[in-house]
Design a protein around this motif. Structure first.
Motif, PDB file in Angstrom:
ATOM      1  N   GLN A 184       0.834  -1.225  -0.139  1.00  0.00           N
ATOM      2  CA  GLN A 184      -0.190   0.029   0.164  1.00  0.00           C
ATOM      3  C   GLN A 184       0.983   1.352   0.137  1.00  0.00           C
ATOM      4  OE1 GLN A 184      -3.027   0.542  -0.559  1.00  0.00           O
ATOM      5  NE2 GLN A 184      -3.615  -1.512  -0.546  1.00  0.00           N
ATOM      6  N   LEU A 185       2.048   1.122   0.827  1.00  0.00           N
ATOM      7  CA  LEU A 185       2.792   2.322   0.883  1.00  0.00           C
ATOM      8  C   LEU A 185       3.412   2.782  -0.444  1.00  0.00           C
ATOM      9  CD1 LEU A 185       3.921   4.360   2.842  1.00  0.00           C
ATOM     10  CD2 LEU A 185       6.043   2.822   3.231  1.00  0.00           C
ATOM     11  N   SER A 186       3.689   1.811  -1.269  1.00  0.00           N
ATOM     12  CA  SER A 186       4.328   1.928  -2.705  1.00  0.00           C
ATOM     13  C   SER A 186       3.223   2.414  -3.418  1.00  0.00           C
ATOM     14  CB  SER A 186       4.653   0.584  -3.152  1.00  0.00           C
ATOM     15  OG  SER A 186       3.483  -0.213  -3.678  1.00  0.00           O
ATOM     16  N   ARG A 187       2.168   2.502  -3.249  1.00  0.00           N
ATOM     17  CA  ARG A 187       0.982   3.263  -4.105  1.00  0.00           C
ATOM     18  C   ARG A 187       0.549   4.365  -3.543  1.00  0.00           C
ATOM     19  NH1 ARG A 187      -1.746   0.457  -7.436  1.00  0.00           N
ATOM     20  NH2 ARG A 187      -3.918   1.511  -6.583  1.00  0.00           N
ATOM     21  N   LEU A 266       8.980  10.722  -1.125  1.00  0.00           N
ATOM     22  CA  LEU A 266       8.771  10.527  -2.457  1.00  0.00           C
ATOM     23  C   LEU A 266      10.163  10.607  -3.416  1.00  0.00           C
ATOM     24  CD1 LEU A 266       5.567  12.828  -3.076  1.00  0.00           C
ATOM     25  CD2 LEU A 266       5.567  10.350  -3.214  1.00  0.00           C
ATOM     26  N   ARG A 267      11.155  11.091  -2.582  1.00  0.00           N
ATOM     27  CA  ARG A 267      12.359  11.197  -3.419  1.00  0.00           C
ATOM     28  C   ARG A 267      13.186   9.931  -3.009  1.00  0.00           C
ATOM     29  NH1 ARG A 267      16.670  14.196  -2.101  1.00  0.00           N
ATOM     30  NH2 ARG A 267      15.634  15.060  -0.274  1.00  0.00           N
ATOM     31  N   LYS A 268      13.151   9.622  -1.979  1.00  0.00           N
ATOM     32  CA  LYS A 268      14.021   8.369  -1.430  1.00  0.00           C
ATOM     33  C   LYS A 268      13.279   7.015  -1.587  1.00  0.00           C
ATOM     34  CE  LYS A 268      16.849  11.644   1.288  1.00  0.00           C
ATOM     35  NZ  LYS A 268      17.415  12.356   2.509  1.00  0.00           N
ATOM     36  N   LEU A 269      12.361   6.817  -0.487  1.00  0.00           N
ATOM     37  CA  LEU A 269      12.003   5.411  -0.307  1.00  0.00           C
ATOM     38  C   LEU A 269      10.815   4.952  -1.521  1.00  0.00           C
ATOM     39  CD1 LEU A 269      11.669   3.088   1.578  1.00  0.00           C
ATOM     40  CD2 LEU A 269      10.137   4.171   2.968  1.00  0.00           C
ATOM     41  N   ALA A 270       9.992   6.142  -1.643  1.00  0.00           N
ATOM     42  CA  ALA A 270       9.087   5.629  -2.873  1.00  0.00           C
ATOM     43  C   ALA A 270       9.622   4.870  -3.935  1.00  0.00           C
ATOM     44  CB  ALA A 270       7.816   6.894  -3.240  1.00  0.00           C
ATOM     45  N   LEU A 273      10.473   1.633  -3.098  1.00  0.00           N
ATOM     46  CA  LEU A 273       9.505   0.471  -3.016  1.00  0.00           C
ATOM     47  C   LEU A 273       8.545   0.326  -4.400  1.00  0.00           C
ATOM     48  CD1 LEU A 273       7.638   2.095   0.109  1.00  0.00           C
ATOM     49  CD2 LEU A 273       8.987  -0.110  -0.007  1.00  0.00           C
ATOM     50  N   MET A 274       8.867   1.335  -5.280  1.00  0.00           N
ATOM     51  CA  MET A 274       7.961   1.162  -6.595  1.00  0.00           C
ATOM     52  C   MET A 274       8.712   0.020  -7.269  1.00  0.00           C
ATOM     53  SD  MET A 274       6.018   3.942  -8.578  1.00  0.00           S
ATOM     54  CE  MET A 274       7.006   4.194  -9.741  1.00  0.00           C
ATOM     55  N   ARG A 275       9.978   0.148  -7.398  1.00  0.00           N
ATOM     56  CA  ARG A 275      10.853  -0.776  -8.091  1.00  0.00           C
ATOM     57  C   ARG A 275      10.556  -2.261  -7.704  1.00  0.00           C
ATOM     58  NH1 ARG A 275      16.547   0.071  -7.095  1.00  0.00           N
ATOM     59  NH2 ARG A 275      16.064   2.269  -7.492  1.00  0.00           N
ATOM     60  N   TYR A 276      10.348  -2.421  -6.493  1.00  0.00           N
ATOM     61  CA  TYR A 276      10.194  -3.882  -5.978  1.00  0.00           C
ATOM     62  C   TYR A 276       8.667  -4.170  -5.855  1.00  0.00           C
ATOM     63  CZ  TYR A 276      15.149  -3.826  -5.073  1.00  0.00           C
ATOM     64  OH  TYR A 276      16.401  -3.960  -5.594  1.00  0.00           O
ATOM     65  N   ASP A 280       3.097  -2.895 -11.668  1.00  0.00           N
ATOM     66  CA  ASP A 280       3.180  -3.926 -12.612  1.00  0.00           C
ATOM     67  C   ASP A 280       3.629  -5.125 -11.910  1.00  0.00           C
ATOM     68  OD1 ASP A 280       5.194  -2.452 -11.509  1.00  0.00           O
ATOM     69  OD2 ASP A 280       6.639  -3.063 -13.032  1.00  0.00           O
ATOM     70  N   LYS A 281       3.803  -5.293 -10.669  1.00  0.00           N
ATOM     71  CA  LYS A 281       4.265  -6.532  -9.963  1.00  0.00           C
ATOM     72  C   LYS A 281       2.945  -7.198  -9.248  1.00  0.00           C
ATOM     73  CE  LYS A 281       8.888  -5.598 -10.083  1.00  0.00           C
ATOM     74  NZ  LYS A 281       8.838  -4.802 -11.253  1.00  0.00           N
ATOM     75  N   VAL A 282       1.692  -6.370  -9.278  1.00  0.00           N
ATOM     76  CA  VAL A 282       0.620  -6.890  -8.625  1.00  0.00           C
ATOM     77  C   VAL A 282      -0.238  -6.956  -9.879  1.00  0.00           C
ATOM     78  CG1 VAL A 282      -1.283  -6.548  -7.014  1.00  0.00           C
ATOM     79  CG2 VAL A 282       1.027  -5.339  -6.812  1.00  0.00           C
ATOM     80  N   GLY A 283      -0.891  -8.243 -10.068  1.00  0.00           N
ATOM     81  CA  GLY A 283      -1.544  -8.553 -11.216  1.00  0.00           C
ATOM     82  C   GLY A 283      -2.995  -7.978 -11.105  1.00  0.00           C
ATOM     83  N   ILE A 284      -3.373  -7.305 -12.087  1.00  0.00           N
ATOM     84  CA  ILE A 284      -4.720  -6.484 -11.889  1.00  0.00           C
ATOM     85  C   ILE A 284      -5.571  -7.008 -13.247  1.00  0.00           C
ATOM     86  CG2 ILE A 284      -6.241  -4.424 -11.787  1.00  0.00           C
ATOM     87  CD1 ILE A 284      -3.762  -2.883 -10.514  1.00  0.00           C
TER      88      ILE A 284
END
Ligand code: AMP
Ligand code: FES
Ligand code: ZN
Ligand code: ZN
Length: 326
Positions: A184-187, A266-270, A273-276, A280-284
């Motif tokens: 959820q954090l990555s979103r 948004l600059r450091k952690l996001a 998290l997005m990369r991992y 695109d990693k969660v099938g929708i």
């Protein structure tokens, strides 16, 4: 006695923003809020010229500020603005929200789309929650999300705008970090890309760098109608409110803390998290029953309908009817 002067025009000031260390007169405060939203829209690439935006308005100070600011910027960005309100059927509270939406829409000369949960599901969100033994807020969130996505898809808008503020975003960053809900954090971003193959539109949060102090001052200074009463189902002891209070007490001691928390995140952690864990990693895919987006086979709205013993075809027909008639 020293009279504080507006940073922009030198007139006697009415509002002080500690994080910006600036005083403003009423007119320049509201202009400053519009300027900041404009730069957030650009900074986070939230809209393009000519976009159609579905503005989700609850009637509270945040979404009323959102609508007014986007209305001010509509010519500059050639926006086509559509307004959606979901009437949850929460007694007097919902009646007040609807009245505010109608008044505000009249002010701009637009026709809001109002969807009534009671007409669609045959009962209000409180009754649904009791039937399925869940909290009203979680049922309310699920139904709202579904209807918003549905309308955005039918109206074929470029983006869905919500009035989430800097206080909301920083609260979620901390809460999702505490619970380590990293997916959820990555979103959690001001701009979330759409997934057109499954009918999901982009999500934007234009007030991501605007605080609730600023939205309440904005509606007050401009005399914009808004609902002051809180939803009766809000739990004053909820973890969300406690985290907001905690962050506000830190902000009082260190002005600008919330903004740097958001920007640093948004600059450091996001990006990590997005990369991992990015979408695109969660099938929708599309729900087997209603064809709306879901990560499983059947979406949570269709599962709710089936728990209520309702026929999905009938409910979907009512939603279509409501959308077409409003
Ligand atoms: P909340 O989760 O209640 O803090 O609301 C966050 C955002 O969701 C608001 O700023 C609105 O943009 C949108 N929203 C909340 N409730 C409604 C509603 N009943 N109808 C339409 N949009 C809503
Ligand atoms: Fe959703 Fe109160 S507004 S439960
Ligand atoms: Zn001024
Ligand atoms: Zn479904």
């Amino acid at each position: 006695m020293v009279v504080a002067r507006c940073h922009r025009c030198g007139a006697s000031a009415e509002v002080y923003l500690p994080y910006a260390r600036m005083w403003f007169c009423s007119r320049h405060f509201t202009e400053y809020v519009v300027d900041r939203v404009r730069s957030s829209l650009k900074r986070y690439g939230m809209i393009k010229l000519g976009d159609s935006v579905l503005v989700c308005v609850s009637g509270g100070k945040d979404s009323i500020t959102l609508l007014d600011v986007l209305w001010c910027l509509r010519d500059e960005f050639s926006l086509d603005i559509k307004v959606l309100h979901v009437d949850l059927g929460i007694g007097e509270y919902s009646v007040k929200c609807r009245e505010v939406i109608e008044k505000v829409a009249e002010r701009y000369g637009i026709r809001p789309m109002i969807l009534y949960v009671k007409r669609i599901l045959g009962m209000d969100v409180g009754a649904i929650a009791r039937r399925v033994r869940r909290s009203t807020c979680s049922v309310c969130g699920l139904v709202k999300r579904y209807l918003i996505n549905y309308v955005a898809d039918v109206l074929d808008v470029s983006a869905v705008a919500t009035g989430h503020t800097l206080d909301d975003l920083t609260m979620y960053i901390l809460k999702l970090f505490i619970t380590q809900d990293l997916t959820q954090l990555s979103r959690l971003r001001p701009y979330l890309e759409g997934v057109p193959e499954v009918g999901l539109r982009a999500r934007i949060k234009p007030l991501c760098e605007i605080s609730e102090f600023e939205t309440s001052t904005y509606v007050k200074l401009l005399g914009l109608p808004h609902v002051v009463a809180k939803c009766p189902y809000i739990n004053p002891e909820s973890i969300d409110l406690k985290i907001k209070e905690f962050l506000t007490s830190l902000e009082d001691r260190s002005p600008g803390l919330k903004l740097s928390l958001l920007r640093n995140y948004l600059r450091k952690l996001a990006p990590i998290l997005m990369r991992y864990l990015g979408e695109d990693k969660v099938g929708i895919n599309r729900c087997r029953i209603c064809s709306q987006a879901t990560s499983g086979e059947v979406c949570s709205f269709c599962r709710l309908i089936s728990k209520l013993g309702l026929e999905p075809e009938e409910v979907l027909r009512r939603i279509r009817e409501e959308v077409l008639s409003s």
